[in-house]
Design an enzyme around this catalytic site. Structure first.
Site, PDB file in Angstrom:
ATOM      1  CG  PHE A  42      -1.955  -1.147   1.064  1.00 53.14           C
ATOM      2  CD1 PHE A  42      -3.094  -0.988   0.291  1.00 53.14           C
ATOM      3  CD2 PHE A  42      -1.725  -2.378   1.657  1.00 53.14           C
ATOM      4  CE1 PHE A  42      -3.993  -2.029   0.134  1.00 53.14           C
ATOM      5  CE2 PHE A  42      -2.611  -3.429   1.504  1.00 53.14           C
ATOM      6  CZ  PHE A  42      -3.757  -3.253   0.738  1.00 53.14           C
ATOM      7  CE  LYS A  43       3.980   5.213  -5.300  1.00 55.15           C
ATOM      8  NZ  LYS A  43       4.040   5.218  -6.787  1.00 55.15           N
TER       9      LYS A  43
END
Length: 396
Positions: free
Chosen positions: A192-193
């Site tokens: 998850f960026k």
């Protein structure tokens, strides 16, 4: 001989983007060179002439040579170039969604249409909540399709409007993770960026403690990189080209000015310092050098965990044949052994908190972080505006 990227599928990352109707790649990044004394000696690159006959003779390429030191990742995947540069992983983002919506015939368009037809979203009367639901569904539907196409991890962008809300980021990630679970994409296939604000770094720490892998982006200072490593982020991403661009046009950032005074490229210096910190002190994070615009940058960073390079650089590496003797001219610049000998100041070894991070971030990291967030926020808003025009789809 066949040539492929030697990227372990469970680790590498690459970005999908669309440029034009046929998904062709358009490279706009120009090579940027500093006229300062280089931190590293130049490496001789072999000529690309007669590459096909040289390869037939059993010679390897520069791409083979550099791939033995770092995971070399395509910056942009061109869908009809999979055979030449097969992606091992992918990133799904608001930018990608905009590209999909502009190309009605893309293989991912159905994933977006299915999101807009989702009954759980459609029944929401509040338009803001409905659009947010569509956005989440579209990201996950496209991410799920990408997970079927690539063997490695899919990194999913977390809404940049939550960049200064730790608990908001965590809730968003949990929501996305639940949606991925519903389509049978396991957590180990996901990253998850998250933007590297203090709140984003703290969210990364809490998520990693739950076993959720995070990818911290917009890192432009050593303080951010060290804080991200202390948080246990799985991937830390530094944009080499963007930091260099800032340094060419501005002054007054102590970290950059110190690198220039030493005769070093400030962007390459930051990657080297961050790598040394991570490996010297045993942090689990992997370091990604992004926005690498030319071969000399790539050669100077050999040994860093990931290097994201544009297609034109990869093509040049692939076309440049080298003899067995020449492959030894490629030297690993970053290694755990060299990291162990690097000396950090007492201030750099602090336990980073919100106050110390804010104090240590110079003008470059503050401005570039803000610019990156603005870009992501604008893209997210454009996606929602587009979804509002597209909804309801014909069959709803």
């Amino acid at each position: 001989m066949s040539i492929s990227l030697r990227c372990p599928p469970s680790q590498a990352l690459s970005s999908f983007s669309f440029q034009g109707r046929n998904s062709r790649l358009m490279s706009t990044a120009s090579d940027v060179h500093f006229n300062f004394r280089s931190s590293f000696p130049h490496i001789r690159a072999s000529s690309a002439s007669s590459s096909s006959s040289s390869l037939d003779a059993g010679l390897s390429t520069e791409l083979d040579a550099v791939s033995s030191f770092s995971e070399i990742v395509p910056d942009t995947v061109v869908f009809d170039d999979f055979e030449r540069f097969p992606p091992t992983a992918a990133t799904v983002s608001s930018s990608l969604l905009l590209g999909i919506c502009s190309l009605p015939d893309t293989i991912f368009r159905n994933a977006v249409d299915m999101a807009l037809a989702d009954s759980s979203c459609c029944k929401l009367e509040n338009s803001e909540l409905r659009l947010s639901c569509f956005f989440n569904k579209a990201l996950v539907n496209v991410g799920g399709d990408l997970a079927k196409m690539v063997p490695g991890r899919v990194s999913t962008e977390v809404d940049a409007r939550l960049a200064y809300d730790t608990h908001g980021i965590i809730r968003k990630v949990h929501d996305l993770l639940k949606l991925y679970s519903e389509i049978d994409v396991p957590p180990e296939r996901l990253l998850f960026k998250i933007p590297s604000t203090w709140q984003g770094i703290e969210a990364s720490r809490l998520l990693e403690s739950e076993g959720i892998q995070t990818h911290l982006t917009f890192v432009y200072s050593f303080a951010q990189a060290a804080a991200a490593a202390q948080a246990g982020a799985s991937v830390i991403q530094i944009f080499v080209g963007r930091l260099r661009d800032w340094a060419r046009n501005h002054s007054g950032d102590p970290e950059i000015d110190a690198a220039l005074k030493r005769g070093e490229d400030p962007a390459l210096s930051l990657v080297s310092k961050a790598y040394n910190y991570i490996h010297k002190y045993g942090h689990k994070s992997k370091l990604m050098a992004a926005a690498v615009r030319n071969k000399q940058d790539l050669f100077s960073l050999l040994g860093v965990d990931y290097i994201i390079a544009p297609l034109k650089v990869l093509q040049s590496l692939k076309e440049s044949a080298i003899s067995p003797d020449e492959k030894y001219s490629f030297v690993r610049r970053l290694s755990p052994q060299s990291a162990a000998m690097y000396n950090f100041t007492e201030e750099e070894l602090t336990k980073w908190d919100q106050l110390s991070l804010a104090s240590a971030m110079g003008p470059a990291s503050v401005e570039l972080l803000a610019a990156g967030l603005d870009g992501y926020v604008n893209q997210a808003r454009r996606v929602e505006e587009l979804f509002e025009k597209m909804w309801p789809p014909p069959n709803v």
